[in-house]
Design a protein around this motif. Structure first.
Motif, PDB file in Angstrom:
ATOM      1  N   ASP A 133      -9.183   4.763 -19.693  1.00 35.97           N
ATOM      2  CA  ASP A 133      -8.039   5.120 -18.350  1.00 35.97           C
ATOM      3  C   ASP A 133      -9.035   5.012 -17.105  1.00 35.97           C
ATOM      4  OD1 ASP A 133      -6.954   6.773 -16.283  1.00 35.97           O
ATOM      5  OD2 ASP A 133      -8.033   8.903 -17.293  1.00 35.97           O
ATOM      6  N   THR A 134      -8.179   3.417 -16.671  1.00 27.42           N
ATOM      7  CA  THR A 134      -8.751   2.778 -15.356  1.00 27.42           C
ATOM      8  C   THR A 134      -9.235   4.026 -14.420  1.00 27.42           C
ATOM      9  OG1 THR A 134      -6.268   1.961 -15.332  1.00 27.42           O
ATOM     10  CG2 THR A 134      -8.451   0.890 -16.800  1.00 27.42           C
ATOM     11  N   ASP A 135      -8.280   4.853 -14.310  1.00 25.73           N
ATOM     12  CA  ASP A 135      -8.758   6.221 -13.156  1.00 25.73           C
ATOM     13  C   ASP A 135      -9.466   6.646 -12.838  1.00 25.73           C
ATOM     14  OD1 ASP A 135      -5.353   4.790 -12.580  1.00 25.73           O
ATOM     15  OD2 ASP A 135      -4.999   6.932 -13.082  1.00 25.73           O
ATOM     16  N   ALA A 157     -13.574   9.430 -19.573  1.00 21.99           N
ATOM     17  CA  ALA A 157     -13.251   7.819 -20.396  1.00 21.99           C
ATOM     18  C   ALA A 157     -14.178   7.633 -20.795  1.00 21.99           C
ATOM     19  CB  ALA A 157     -12.878   6.911 -19.535  1.00 21.99           C
TER      20      ALA A 157
END
Length: 267
Positions: A133-135, A157
Motif C-alpha cells: 500500500d504505497t499510500d 502495509a
C-alpha cells in the motif's frame, strides 16, 4: 567461453533484454554463451556482422558463426546472442531474511530495514522490494542491502522483499504508521555552552515542545567532529582543543537548538 546454437533451455538466472528484440520467428539463429563473468543472463540482437564486431573479436566463435550466417546464401535478418551464467559457477540464493520483521513510525518519518541473502557466496543477491500500500508506506533501496521506508499516512502495509532466479524467495516486513496528532513546535537544550578538556565528556539533554508531541525523535550532530563528537544520546566527547557547535534537530519539523563547545588541551 563455450557457445551453442541449441535452444536456450533452462538457465540459472533470469534473462535481461539488452535491446528490444523484434519478433523474427523461430528460424533466427540463437547462440548461447556460458560467460563466467556474468551474474545474470542477457539477450542481445545483432542485425549485421558489423554490430557483432563491435562486441566480439574476429577470432571469437560468436563472430565466426555470425560471419558464416550473414555471409551464407540465405542470410538471416538478425541473430540473437544470449550470455548465461555457467551452471558450475552459479550459486543460487537459498534464503532471505529482513530485520526487523515489523516496524512502526509516525507520518513523515522514515524507517530502515536490512536484508540478508544466504549463502554469502550466492551469485545473485539483488533484492527487490514492493509496498502493498504505497499510500501508507513506500520503500526504496540504499545500495548496501538496506531499504528506506517512508511513512506516508496512517495505516498498515506489508513490504515484500524478493530474490532468486524467479523472485521466488520471499520475506516481508509489517509496517504500522500512526498519524502525527501532536506536531513538534520546537526544541531546546539544557545547556547552551559547554567547555572541557581533551579526553573529557559531557551530556546534553534535548526537550521537545509540546511535551505530548507524537514524534519525539531528535538527532545530534557536531559542526567539527575533529574537536568534539556527539552520539545519538547527546553525549559529547572532547577530542581536540578548539571551538565547535553541537546541534540538536527534531525529526518532525526539523527544529534545531545549538550548544557552543570550547575544548582546551589536556594536561
Amino acid at each position: 567461453m563455450p557457445i551453442t546454437n541449441e535452444p536456450l533451455g533452462p538457465v540459472h538466472t533470469s534473462v535481461k533484454t539488452v535491446r528490444k528484440v523484434k519478433d523474427l520467428g523461430d528460424q533466427i539463429p540463437k547462440y548461447l554463451i556460458e560467460d563466467t563473468d556474468a551474474v545474470e543472463a542477457t539477450q542481445k540482437q545483432y542485425n549485421d556482422l558489423k554490430e557483432v564486431g563491435d562486441d566480439f573479436d574476429p577470432d571469437s566463435l560468436v563472430y565466426k558463426h555470425a560471419k558464416a550466417a550473414f555471409g551464407g546464401s540465405n542470410p538471416p535478418e538478425a541473430i540473437l546472442v544470449v550470455r548465461a551464467v555457467p551452471q558450475n559457477t552459479y550459486v543460487s540464493p537459498t534464503s532471505l531474511t529482513v530485520d526487523p520483521s515489523s516496524i512502526s513510525g509516525v507520518v513523515g518519518q522514515t524507517g530502515k530495514v536490512t536484508t540478508t541473502v544466504l549463502p554469502s557466496t550466492a551469485t545473485e543477491k539483488n533484492v527487490t522490494a514492493t509496498s502493498g500500500d504505497t499510500d501508507v508506506a513506500t520503500v526504496s533501496p540504499n545500495g548496501d542491502g538496506s531499504f528506506t521506508i517512508v511513512y506516508k499516512s496512517a495505516g498498515h502495509a506489508t513490504i515484500t522483499f524478493r530474490v532468486g532466479v524467479n523472485d521466488d524467495i520471499i520475506a516481508t516486513t509489517k509496517v504500522t504508521v500512526t498519524a502525527n496528532l501532536n506536531p513538534v513546535t520546537g526544541v531546546s537544550l539544557d545547556k547552551t555552552s559547554l567547555s572541557g578538556t581533551v579526553g573529557g565528556n559531557d551530556q546534553l539533554k534535548a526537550t521537545i515542545t509540546p511535551a505530548n508531541a507524537t514524534d519525539t525523535n531528535v538527532s545530534f550532530s557536531s559542526k567539527d567532529e575533529g574537536i568534539a563528537t556527539v552520539d545519538n544520546s547527546g553525549k559529547v566527547s572532547y577530542v581536540k582543543a578548539g571551538h565547535t557547535q553541537i546541534t540538536a534537530t527534531t525529526e518532525d519539523g526539523g527544529f534545531t537548538a545549538t550548544c557552543d563547545v570550547t575544548v582546551s588541551g589536556g594536561k
